[in-house]
Design an enzyme around this catalytic site. Structure first.
Site, PDB file in Angstrom:
ATOM      1  N   GLU A  83      19.522  25.894 -24.322  1.00 34.62           N
ATOM      2  CA  GLU A  83      19.074  24.903 -25.317  1.00 34.62           C
ATOM      3  C   GLU A  83      20.080  23.749 -25.437  1.00 34.62           C
ATOM      4  O   GLU A  83      21.269  23.984 -25.673  1.00 34.62           O
ATOM      5  CB  GLU A  83      18.901  25.588 -26.682  1.00 34.62           C
ATOM      6  CG  GLU A  83      18.349  24.652 -27.734  1.00 34.62           C
ATOM      7  CD  GLU A  83      18.034  25.368 -29.062  1.00 34.62           C
ATOM      8  OE1 GLU A  83      17.680  26.558 -29.036  1.00 34.62           O
ATOM      9  OE2 GLU A  83      18.161  24.717 -30.105  1.00 34.62           O
ATOM     10  N   LYS A 260      18.445  31.728 -37.289  1.00 31.17           N
ATOM     11  CA  LYS A 260      18.223  31.509 -35.855  1.00 31.17           C
ATOM     12  C   LYS A 260      19.276  30.546 -35.304  1.00 31.17           C
ATOM     13  O   LYS A 260      19.813  30.731 -34.208  1.00 31.17           O
ATOM     14  CB  LYS A 260      16.811  30.960 -35.622  1.00 31.17           C
ATOM     15  CG  LYS A 260      16.408  30.820 -34.160  1.00 31.17           C
ATOM     16  CD  LYS A 260      16.766  29.508 -33.511  1.00 31.17           C
ATOM     17  CE  LYS A 260      16.298  29.457 -32.060  1.00 31.17           C
ATOM     18  NZ  LYS A 260      16.706  28.229 -31.370  1.00 31.17           N
ATOM     19  N   ASP A 276      25.257  42.928 -24.933  1.00 25.28           N
ATOM     20  CA  ASP A 276      23.868  43.225 -25.278  1.00 25.28           C
ATOM     21  C   ASP A 276      23.501  42.379 -26.507  1.00 25.28           C
ATOM     22  O   ASP A 276      23.673  42.805 -27.648  1.00 25.28           O
ATOM     23  CB  ASP A 276      23.750  44.727 -25.574  1.00 25.28           C
ATOM     24  CG  ASP A 276      22.330  45.147 -25.917  1.00 25.28           C
ATOM     25  OD1 ASP A 276      21.485  44.270 -26.173  1.00 25.28           O
ATOM     26  OD2 ASP A 276      22.075  46.364 -25.943  1.00 25.28           O
ATOM     27  N   HIS A 374      19.533  15.751 -30.027  1.00 26.94           N
ATOM     28  CA  HIS A 374      18.738  16.714 -29.288  1.00 26.94           C
ATOM     29  C   HIS A 374      17.951  16.018 -28.175  1.00 26.94           C
ATOM     30  O   HIS A 374      17.900  16.484 -27.053  1.00 26.94           O
ATOM     31  CB  HIS A 374      17.784  17.373 -30.281  1.00 26.94           C
ATOM     32  CG  HIS A 374      17.294  18.703 -29.827  1.00 26.94           C
ATOM     33  ND1 HIS A 374      18.038  19.843 -29.997  1.00 26.94           N
ATOM     34  CD2 HIS A 374      16.158  19.066 -29.216  1.00 26.94           C
ATOM     35  CE1 HIS A 374      17.360  20.857 -29.504  1.00 26.94           C
ATOM     36  NE2 HIS A 374      16.226  20.415 -29.030  1.00 26.94           N
TER      37      HIS A 374
HETATM   38  C1  MEV Z   1      17.436  25.083 -33.455  1.00 22.87           C
HETATM   39  O1  MEV Z   1      17.572  25.896 -32.315  1.00 22.87           O
HETATM   40  C2  MEV Z   1      18.295  25.602 -34.596  1.00 22.87           C
HETATM   41  C3  MEV Z   1      18.087  24.892 -35.924  1.00 22.87           C
HETATM   42  O2  MEV Z   1      16.699  24.874 -36.226  1.00 22.87           O
HETATM   43  C4  MEV Z   1      18.847  25.695 -36.950  1.00 22.87           C
HETATM   44  C5  MEV Z   1      18.562  25.304 -38.376  1.00 22.87           C
HETATM   45  O3  MEV Z   1      17.480  24.768 -38.657  1.00 22.87           O
HETATM   46  O4  MEV Z   1      19.443  25.593 -39.212  1.00 22.87           O
HETATM   47  C6  MEV Z   1      18.555  23.462 -35.879  1.00 22.87           C
END
Ligand code: MEV
Length: 422
Positions: A83, A260, A276, A374
Protein backbone atom coordinates in the site's frame (compact mmCIF):
# COMPACT_ATOMS: atom_id res chain seq x y z
CA UNK A 1 29.68 10.83 13.54
CA UNK A 2 26.87 9.38 15.68
CA UNK A 3 24.64 6.91 13.86
CA UNK A 4 21.25 8.32 12.86
CA UNK A 5 18.18 6.79 11.28
CA UNK A 6 17.21 10.25 10.02
CA UNK A 7 18.88 9.65 6.68
CA UNK A 8 18.24 12.83 4.81
CA UNK A 9 16.61 12.46 1.38
CA UNK A 10 16.58 8.65 1.70
CA UNK A 11 13.47 8.41 -0.44
CA UNK A 12 15.14 10.26 -3.30
CA UNK A 13 18.15 7.95 -3.53
CA UNK A 14 18.52 5.24 -6.15
CA UNK A 15 17.60 1.80 -4.78
CA UNK A 16 21.22 0.64 -4.93
CA UNK A 17 22.33 3.67 -2.88
CA UNK A 18 19.55 3.07 -0.37
CA UNK A 19 20.84 -0.48 0.06
CA UNK A 20 24.36 0.90 0.65
CA UNK A 21 23.01 3.27 3.30
CA UNK A 22 21.10 0.50 5.05
CA UNK A 23 24.12 -1.81 4.79
CA UNK A 24 26.37 0.64 6.55
CA UNK A 25 23.71 1.67 9.12
CA UNK A 26 22.83 -1.91 10.09
CA UNK A 27 26.22 -3.53 9.43
CA UNK A 28 24.78 -5.92 6.83
CA UNK A 29 27.12 -8.42 5.23
CA UNK A 30 27.93 -8.34 1.52
CA UNK A 31 25.76 -11.46 1.09
CA UNK A 32 22.80 -9.77 2.81
CA UNK A 33 23.15 -6.68 0.62
CA UNK A 34 23.17 -8.99 -2.41
CA UNK A 35 19.90 -10.58 -1.27
CA UNK A 36 18.33 -7.11 -1.16
CA UNK A 37 19.78 -6.13 -4.51
CA UNK A 38 18.62 -9.33 -6.20
CA UNK A 39 15.06 -8.72 -4.97
CA UNK A 40 14.48 -12.45 -5.24
CA UNK A 41 12.94 -13.14 -1.85
CA UNK A 42 12.57 -16.89 -2.03
CA UNK A 43 13.87 -19.65 -4.25
CA UNK A 44 11.10 -21.67 -5.87
CA UNK A 45 12.71 -24.80 -4.45
CA UNK A 46 12.44 -23.41 -0.89
CA UNK A 47 8.90 -22.18 -1.53
CA UNK A 48 7.90 -25.69 -2.54
CA UNK A 49 9.05 -26.99 0.83
CA UNK A 50 7.25 -24.22 2.71
CA UNK A 51 3.67 -24.68 1.52
CA UNK A 52 1.58 -26.96 -0.68
CA UNK A 53 0.63 -26.86 -4.38
CA UNK A 54 3.26 -24.14 -4.95
CA UNK A 55 3.42 -22.83 -8.50
CA UNK A 56 5.51 -19.67 -8.02
CA UNK A 57 6.73 -17.06 -5.54
CA UNK A 58 4.74 -13.97 -4.57
CA UNK A 59 6.63 -10.72 -4.07
CA UNK A 60 5.99 -7.56 -2.05
CA UNK A 61 7.99 -4.35 -1.84
CA UNK A 62 10.56 -4.43 0.97
CA UNK A 63 11.15 -0.95 2.41
CA UNK A 64 12.71 0.61 5.46
CA UNK A 65 11.10 3.33 7.54
CA UNK A 66 13.58 5.98 8.62
CA UNK A 67 13.79 8.38 11.58
CA UNK A 68 12.85 5.95 14.34
CA UNK A 69 14.37 6.24 17.80
CA UNK A 70 13.15 3.39 19.99
CA UNK A 71 14.21 3.29 23.64
CA UNK A 72 17.00 5.68 22.80
CA UNK A 73 18.27 3.56 19.91
CA UNK A 74 18.41 4.92 16.36
CA UNK A 75 16.52 2.33 14.29
CA UNK A 76 15.64 1.56 10.70
CA UNK A 77 12.41 -0.42 10.50
CA UNK A 78 11.97 -3.11 7.82
CA UNK A 79 8.47 -3.04 6.32
CA UNK A 80 6.87 -5.13 3.57
CA UNK A 81 3.65 -3.70 2.24
CA UNK A 82 2.08 -2.98 -1.12
CA UNK A 83 0.00 0.00 0.00
CA UNK A 84 1.38 3.42 -0.96
CA UNK A 85 2.07 6.00 1.79
CA UNK A 86 2.36 3.60 4.73
CA UNK A 87 6.17 3.64 4.95
CA UNK A 88 6.35 7.39 4.27
CA UNK A 89 3.72 8.06 6.93
CA UNK A 90 5.51 5.98 9.58
CA UNK A 91 8.83 7.68 8.77
CA UNK A 92 7.19 11.09 9.03
CA UNK A 93 5.52 10.35 12.37
CA UNK A 94 8.86 9.11 13.70
CA UNK A 95 10.58 12.26 12.45
CA UNK A 96 8.08 14.50 14.22
CA UNK A 97 8.83 13.00 17.66
CA UNK A 98 12.61 12.75 17.37
CA UNK A 99 13.17 15.89 19.42
CA UNK A 100 11.28 14.41 22.38
CA UNK A 101 13.37 11.22 22.19
CA UNK A 102 11.19 9.11 19.88
CA UNK A 103 9.37 6.07 21.24
CA UNK A 104 9.61 4.46 24.67
CA UNK A 105 8.47 0.88 24.48
CA UNK A 106 8.37 -2.25 26.61
CA UNK A 107 7.21 -5.81 26.22
CA UNK A 108 6.06 -8.45 28.69
CA UNK A 109 7.97 -11.74 28.98
CA UNK A 110 7.09 -13.99 26.01
CA UNK A 111 4.43 -16.06 27.77
CA UNK A 112 1.75 -17.62 25.57
CA UNK A 113 -1.51 -19.27 26.59
CA UNK A 114 -2.34 -22.77 25.38
CA UNK A 115 -5.83 -24.22 25.76
CA UNK A 116 -7.17 -27.74 26.16
CA UNK A 117 -10.92 -28.13 25.70
CA UNK A 118 -12.69 -30.68 27.89
CA UNK A 119 -16.15 -31.89 26.86
CA UNK A 120 -18.54 -34.61 27.98
CA UNK A 121 -18.75 -33.32 31.56
CA UNK A 122 -21.80 -32.54 33.66
CA UNK A 123 -20.45 -29.98 36.10
CA UNK A 124 -17.79 -27.79 34.43
CA UNK A 125 -17.24 -25.67 37.55
CA UNK A 126 -16.45 -28.76 39.61
CA UNK A 127 -14.10 -30.05 36.90
CA UNK A 128 -12.29 -26.70 36.71
CA UNK A 129 -11.95 -26.70 40.51
CA UNK A 130 -10.53 -30.23 40.46
CA UNK A 131 -8.03 -29.34 37.75
CA UNK A 132 -6.97 -26.18 39.60
CA UNK A 133 -6.46 -28.29 42.73
CA UNK A 134 -4.20 -30.64 40.75
CA UNK A 135 -2.11 -27.79 39.29
CA UNK A 136 1.24 -29.01 40.67
CA UNK A 137 0.64 -32.57 39.49
CA UNK A 138 -0.37 -31.35 36.01
CA UNK A 139 2.67 -29.07 35.67
CA UNK A 140 5.01 -31.86 36.86
CA UNK A 141 3.49 -34.29 34.35
CA UNK A 142 3.80 -31.73 31.54
CA UNK A 143 7.37 -30.65 32.28
CA UNK A 144 9.10 -33.21 30.01
CA UNK A 145 7.11 -31.94 27.01
CA UNK A 146 8.58 -28.49 27.64
CA UNK A 147 12.18 -29.72 27.72
CA UNK A 148 13.14 -28.18 24.35
CA UNK A 149 12.09 -24.64 25.27
CA UNK A 150 13.37 -25.08 28.85
CA UNK A 151 16.84 -25.55 27.36
CA UNK A 152 16.56 -21.94 26.12
CA UNK A 153 15.34 -20.63 29.48
CA UNK A 154 11.62 -20.88 28.71
CA UNK A 155 9.05 -23.44 29.80
CA UNK A 156 5.91 -23.84 31.86
CA UNK A 157 5.00 -20.78 33.89
CA UNK A 158 1.50 -21.44 35.09
CA UNK A 159 -1.73 -23.38 34.84
CA UNK A 160 -5.38 -22.64 35.50
CA UNK A 161 -8.72 -24.08 34.51
CA UNK A 162 -12.08 -22.44 33.89
CA UNK A 163 -15.68 -23.44 33.22
CA UNK A 164 -17.60 -22.41 30.10
CA UNK A 165 -21.30 -22.46 29.40
CA UNK A 166 -21.52 -23.01 25.63
CA UNK A 167 -24.13 -23.60 22.92
CA UNK A 168 -23.23 -27.30 23.20
CA UNK A 169 -23.47 -27.47 26.97
CA UNK A 170 -20.93 -27.22 29.75
CA UNK A 171 -17.23 -27.43 28.97
CA UNK A 172 -14.05 -26.89 30.94
CA UNK A 173 -10.84 -25.39 29.60
CA UNK A 174 -7.36 -26.10 30.91
CA UNK A 175 -4.94 -23.26 30.21
CA UNK A 176 -1.17 -23.52 30.29
CA UNK A 177 1.09 -20.46 30.46
CA UNK A 178 4.27 -21.14 28.55
CA UNK A 179 7.35 -18.96 28.13
CA UNK A 180 8.37 -19.47 24.51
CA UNK A 181 11.44 -17.19 24.59
CA UNK A 182 12.30 -15.76 21.14
CA UNK A 183 9.85 -17.91 19.18
CA UNK A 184 6.25 -17.15 18.29
CA UNK A 185 5.37 -20.24 20.26
CA UNK A 186 2.71 -22.11 18.32
CA UNK A 187 4.76 -25.30 17.85
CA UNK A 188 6.12 -25.26 21.38
CA UNK A 189 2.73 -24.66 22.95
CA UNK A 190 0.83 -27.15 20.81
CA UNK A 191 3.43 -29.86 21.47
CA UNK A 192 3.16 -29.33 25.24
CA UNK A 193 -0.65 -29.35 25.08
CA UNK A 194 -0.75 -32.61 23.14
CA UNK A 195 1.66 -34.14 25.67
CA UNK A 196 -0.32 -32.89 28.67
CA UNK A 197 -3.74 -33.86 27.30
CA UNK A 198 -3.92 -37.44 28.69
CA UNK A 199 -3.30 -36.13 32.22
CA UNK A 200 -6.04 -33.53 31.78
CA UNK A 201 -8.43 -36.24 30.54
CA UNK A 202 -7.54 -38.48 33.50
CA UNK A 203 -8.06 -35.81 36.17
CA UNK A 204 -11.12 -34.21 34.59
CA UNK A 205 -12.87 -37.46 33.73
CA UNK A 206 -13.98 -35.75 30.51
CA UNK A 207 -13.04 -36.02 26.86
CA UNK A 208 -10.15 -33.87 25.77
CA UNK A 209 -10.82 -32.22 22.43
CA UNK A 210 -9.02 -29.12 21.03
CA UNK A 211 -5.40 -28.58 22.11
CA UNK A 212 -4.24 -25.30 20.66
CA UNK A 213 -2.45 -22.01 21.35
CA UNK A 214 -4.54 -18.87 21.93
CA UNK A 215 -3.68 -15.92 19.71
CA UNK A 216 -5.09 -13.59 22.34
CA UNK A 217 -1.68 -13.28 23.96
CA UNK A 218 -2.66 -11.10 26.93
CA UNK A 219 0.38 -12.19 28.90
CA UNK A 220 2.63 -11.02 26.07
CA UNK A 221 1.63 -7.38 25.59
CA UNK A 222 3.82 -4.70 24.03
CA UNK A 223 3.44 -1.00 24.72
CA UNK A 224 4.86 2.15 23.19
CA UNK A 225 4.45 5.82 23.92
CA UNK A 226 5.67 9.04 22.30
CA UNK A 227 5.20 12.78 22.67
CA UNK A 228 4.65 15.09 19.72
CA UNK A 229 5.27 18.74 20.50
CA UNK A 230 2.45 21.16 19.72
CA UNK A 231 4.98 23.68 18.42
CA UNK A 232 6.12 21.13 15.82
CA UNK A 233 2.86 19.55 14.70
CA UNK A 234 0.66 22.58 15.44
CA UNK A 235 -2.02 23.07 18.10
CA UNK A 236 -4.70 22.33 15.48
CA UNK A 237 -3.20 18.93 14.75
CA UNK A 238 -3.18 18.13 18.49
CA UNK A 239 -6.91 18.94 18.72
CA UNK A 240 -7.66 17.18 15.43
CA UNK A 241 -5.92 13.98 16.51
CA UNK A 242 -7.72 14.01 19.88
CA UNK A 243 -11.06 14.46 18.10
CA UNK A 244 -10.24 11.71 15.59
CA UNK A 245 -9.31 9.34 18.40
CA UNK A 246 -12.50 10.19 20.32
CA UNK A 247 -14.46 9.42 17.13
CA UNK A 248 -12.89 5.95 16.99
CA UNK A 249 -13.57 5.35 20.68
CA UNK A 250 -17.23 6.25 20.20
CA UNK A 251 -18.02 4.49 16.93
CA UNK A 252 -17.16 0.93 15.91
CA UNK A 253 -17.36 1.72 12.17
CA UNK A 254 -14.64 4.34 12.52
CA UNK A 255 -12.73 2.24 15.06
CA UNK A 256 -12.33 -0.67 12.63
CA UNK A 257 -10.62 1.66 10.14
CA UNK A 258 -8.61 3.38 12.88
CA UNK A 259 -7.23 0.03 14.05
CA UNK A 260 -6.73 -1.07 10.44
CA UNK A 261 -4.39 1.89 9.99
CA UNK A 262 -2.43 0.76 13.05
CA UNK A 263 -2.17 -2.73 11.60
CA UNK A 264 -0.85 -1.31 8.30
CA UNK A 265 2.43 -0.65 10.09
CA UNK A 266 2.34 -3.62 12.42
CA UNK A 267 1.64 -6.16 9.69
CA UNK A 268 4.27 -4.64 7.41
CA UNK A 269 7.02 -5.26 9.97
CA UNK A 270 5.61 -8.69 10.80
CA UNK A 271 5.59 -9.64 7.10
CA UNK A 272 9.10 -8.27 6.46
CA UNK A 273 10.51 -10.24 9.39
CA UNK A 274 8.74 -13.47 8.40
CA UNK A 275 6.31 -13.40 11.30
CA UNK A 276 2.81 -14.82 11.45
CA UNK A 277 0.95 -11.56 10.87
CA UNK A 278 -2.45 -13.31 10.99
CA UNK A 279 -1.72 -14.30 14.58
CA UNK A 280 -0.77 -10.70 15.39
CA UNK A 281 -3.95 -9.43 13.65
CA UNK A 282 -6.16 -11.91 15.52
CA UNK A 283 -4.60 -10.97 18.86
CA UNK A 284 -4.85 -7.24 18.17
CA UNK A 285 -8.54 -7.20 17.26
CA UNK A 286 -9.54 -9.58 20.07
CA UNK A 287 -7.62 -7.37 22.50
CA UNK A 288 -9.36 -4.29 21.10
CA UNK A 289 -12.65 -5.93 22.11
CA UNK A 290 -11.52 -7.45 25.40
CA UNK A 291 -13.67 -5.08 27.47
CA UNK A 292 -16.72 -6.35 25.59
CA UNK A 293 -16.71 -3.24 23.44
CA UNK A 294 -14.44 -2.94 20.37
CA UNK A 295 -12.17 0.05 20.95
CA UNK A 296 -8.99 1.79 19.87
CA UNK A 297 -5.62 0.12 20.38
CA UNK A 298 -4.16 3.60 20.93
CA UNK A 299 -4.90 6.38 23.39
CA UNK A 300 -4.04 10.08 23.20
CA UNK A 301 -4.00 12.91 25.71
CA UNK A 302 -3.00 16.54 25.72
CA UNK A 303 -0.24 17.26 28.22
CA UNK A 304 -0.51 20.37 30.43
CA UNK A 305 1.97 22.16 28.12
CA UNK A 306 -0.22 21.45 25.09
CA UNK A 307 1.91 18.63 23.62
CA UNK A 308 0.29 15.40 22.47
CA UNK A 309 1.09 12.06 24.08
CA UNK A 310 0.15 8.87 22.28
CA UNK A 311 0.18 5.32 23.64
CA UNK A 312 -0.45 1.88 22.25
CA UNK A 313 -0.84 -1.50 23.94
CA UNK A 314 -1.56 -4.81 22.27
CA UNK A 315 -0.55 -8.49 22.27
CA UNK A 316 2.62 -9.04 20.27
CA UNK A 317 3.46 -12.69 19.66
CA UNK A 318 6.40 -12.25 17.31
CA UNK A 319 9.59 -14.20 16.85
CA UNK A 320 13.17 -13.77 15.79
CA UNK A 321 13.72 -17.53 15.50
CA UNK A 322 11.78 -20.37 13.93
CA UNK A 323 9.38 -20.63 11.01
CA UNK A 324 9.71 -18.19 8.16
CA UNK A 325 12.00 -15.88 10.19
CA UNK A 326 14.67 -18.46 9.33
CA UNK A 327 13.51 -19.96 6.05
CA UNK A 328 12.94 -16.64 4.25
CA UNK A 329 16.34 -15.14 3.38
CA UNK A 330 14.85 -11.64 3.23
CA UNK A 331 13.35 -12.06 6.72
CA UNK A 332 16.81 -12.70 8.12
CA UNK A 333 18.06 -9.55 6.42
CA UNK A 334 15.05 -7.65 7.78
CA UNK A 335 15.90 -8.77 11.31
CA UNK A 336 19.50 -7.66 10.81
CA UNK A 337 18.28 -4.26 9.56
CA UNK A 338 16.01 -3.90 12.60
CA UNK A 339 18.94 -4.50 14.93
CA UNK A 340 16.71 -6.28 17.44
CA UNK A 341 18.30 -8.96 19.59
CA UNK A 342 15.20 -10.58 21.05
CA UNK A 343 11.53 -11.16 20.31
CA UNK A 344 10.77 -8.60 23.03
CA UNK A 345 12.83 -5.94 21.24
CA UNK A 346 11.04 -6.75 17.99
CA UNK A 347 7.70 -6.43 19.83
CA UNK A 348 8.79 -2.98 21.06
CA UNK A 349 9.70 -1.93 17.53
CA UNK A 350 6.39 -3.17 16.12
CA UNK A 351 4.33 -1.43 18.82
CA UNK A 352 6.21 1.82 18.09
CA UNK A 353 5.45 1.50 14.38
CA UNK A 354 1.77 0.87 15.15
CA UNK A 355 1.60 4.06 17.18
CA UNK A 356 3.52 6.03 14.54
CA UNK A 357 1.17 4.77 11.82
CA UNK A 358 -1.92 5.74 13.78
CA UNK A 359 -0.55 9.18 14.65
CA UNK A 360 0.28 9.80 10.97
CA UNK A 361 -3.15 8.68 9.76
CA UNK A 362 -5.05 10.76 12.34
CA UNK A 363 -2.89 13.80 11.66
CA UNK A 364 -3.39 13.56 7.90
CA UNK A 365 -7.10 12.77 8.14
CA UNK A 366 -7.81 15.59 10.57
CA UNK A 367 -5.86 18.18 8.57
CA UNK A 368 -5.27 17.97 4.82
CA UNK A 369 -6.83 14.51 4.26
CA UNK A 370 -4.90 11.51 2.98
CA UNK A 371 -5.70 11.60 -0.71
CA UNK A 372 -3.04 14.03 -1.95
CA UNK A 373 -0.04 12.05 -0.68
CA UNK A 374 -1.81 8.81 -1.41
CA UNK A 375 -2.65 9.70 -5.00
CA UNK A 376 0.93 10.69 -5.84
CA UNK A 377 2.12 7.22 -4.92
CA UNK A 378 -0.98 5.62 -6.38
CA UNK A 379 -0.15 7.39 -9.67
CA UNK A 380 3.18 5.56 -9.77
CA UNK A 381 1.41 2.21 -9.39
CA UNK A 382 -0.99 3.13 -12.17
CA UNK A 383 1.95 4.18 -14.38
CA UNK A 384 3.60 0.79 -13.75
CA UNK A 385 0.32 -0.99 -14.51
CA UNK A 386 0.18 0.88 -17.82
CA UNK A 387 3.62 -0.44 -18.74
CA UNK A 388 5.91 2.44 -17.69
CA UNK A 389 9.45 1.40 -16.81
CA UNK A 390 12.40 3.08 -15.08
CA UNK A 391 12.38 6.87 -15.41
CA UNK A 392 9.08 6.68 -17.31
CA UNK A 393 7.27 5.79 -14.06
CA UNK A 394 7.99 9.12 -12.33
CA UNK A 395 7.41 11.10 -15.53
CA UNK A 396 4.01 9.53 -16.20
CA UNK A 397 2.97 9.74 -12.53
CA UNK A 398 4.00 13.40 -12.19
CA UNK A 399 2.08 14.36 -15.31
CA UNK A 400 -1.06 12.51 -14.20
CA UNK A 401 -0.83 14.08 -10.72
CA UNK A 402 -0.42 17.59 -12.15
CA UNK A 403 -3.37 17.00 -14.50
CA UNK A 404 -5.35 15.51 -11.55
CA UNK A 405 -6.27 12.71 -13.92
CA UNK A 406 -5.00 9.40 -12.61
CA UNK A 407 -6.13 6.38 -14.60
CA UNK A 408 -4.57 3.51 -16.51
CA UNK A 409 -6.06 4.95 -19.71
CA UNK A 410 -4.40 8.35 -19.18
CA UNK A 411 -1.14 6.69 -18.12
CA UNK A 412 -1.18 4.69 -21.36
CA UNK A 413 -1.74 7.83 -23.42
CA UNK A 414 1.07 9.77 -21.72
CA UNK A 415 3.39 6.81 -22.07
CA UNK A 416 2.61 6.32 -25.75
CA UNK A 417 3.17 10.03 -26.45
CA UNK A 418 6.48 10.06 -24.56
CA UNK A 419 7.75 6.95 -26.36
CA UNK A 420 6.70 8.35 -29.73
CA UNK A 421 8.58 11.57 -28.97
CA UNK A 422 11.72 9.57 -28.21
C1 MEV B 1 -5.69 3.21 5.13
O1 MEV B 1 -5.03 2.02 4.78
C2 MEV B 1 -5.59 3.47 6.62
C3 MEV B 1 -6.42 4.65 7.12
O2 MEV B 1 -7.75 4.50 6.65
C4 MEV B 1 -6.37 4.58 8.63
C5 MEV B 1 -7.34 5.51 9.31
O3 MEV B 1 -8.36 5.87 8.72
O4 MEV B 1 -7.05 5.83 10.49
C6 MEV B 1 -5.90 5.96 6.60
Amino acid sequence: MAKTSAISGFYKLARETRIDEVKSFSGLTEAQAKILLAANPLLAATAEKTSENVISVHGLPFSVATNFIINGCESLVPMSIEEPSVVAAASNAAKLCRDTGGFSANADPPVMIGQIQIIGIKDAKAVAKKLNGAKDEILKFSEPFAANIAAYGGGLRGFSAKALDTKRGEMAVAEFHIDVRDSMGANTVNTILEGAAPKIAEISGGKVCLRIISNLAVLRLARATAIWKAEIIGADAVEGILDAWAFAEADIYRCATHNKGIMNGIDAVAVATGNDWRAVEAGAHAYAAISGRYSSLTRYRKLPNGDLQGEIELPMAVAIVGGATRSLPSAQVALSISGVKSAGELACMIASVGLAQNFAALKALSTEGIQRGHMELHAKNIAIAAGAEGAEIDAVATQMASEKSISTKRAGEILAAARKKK
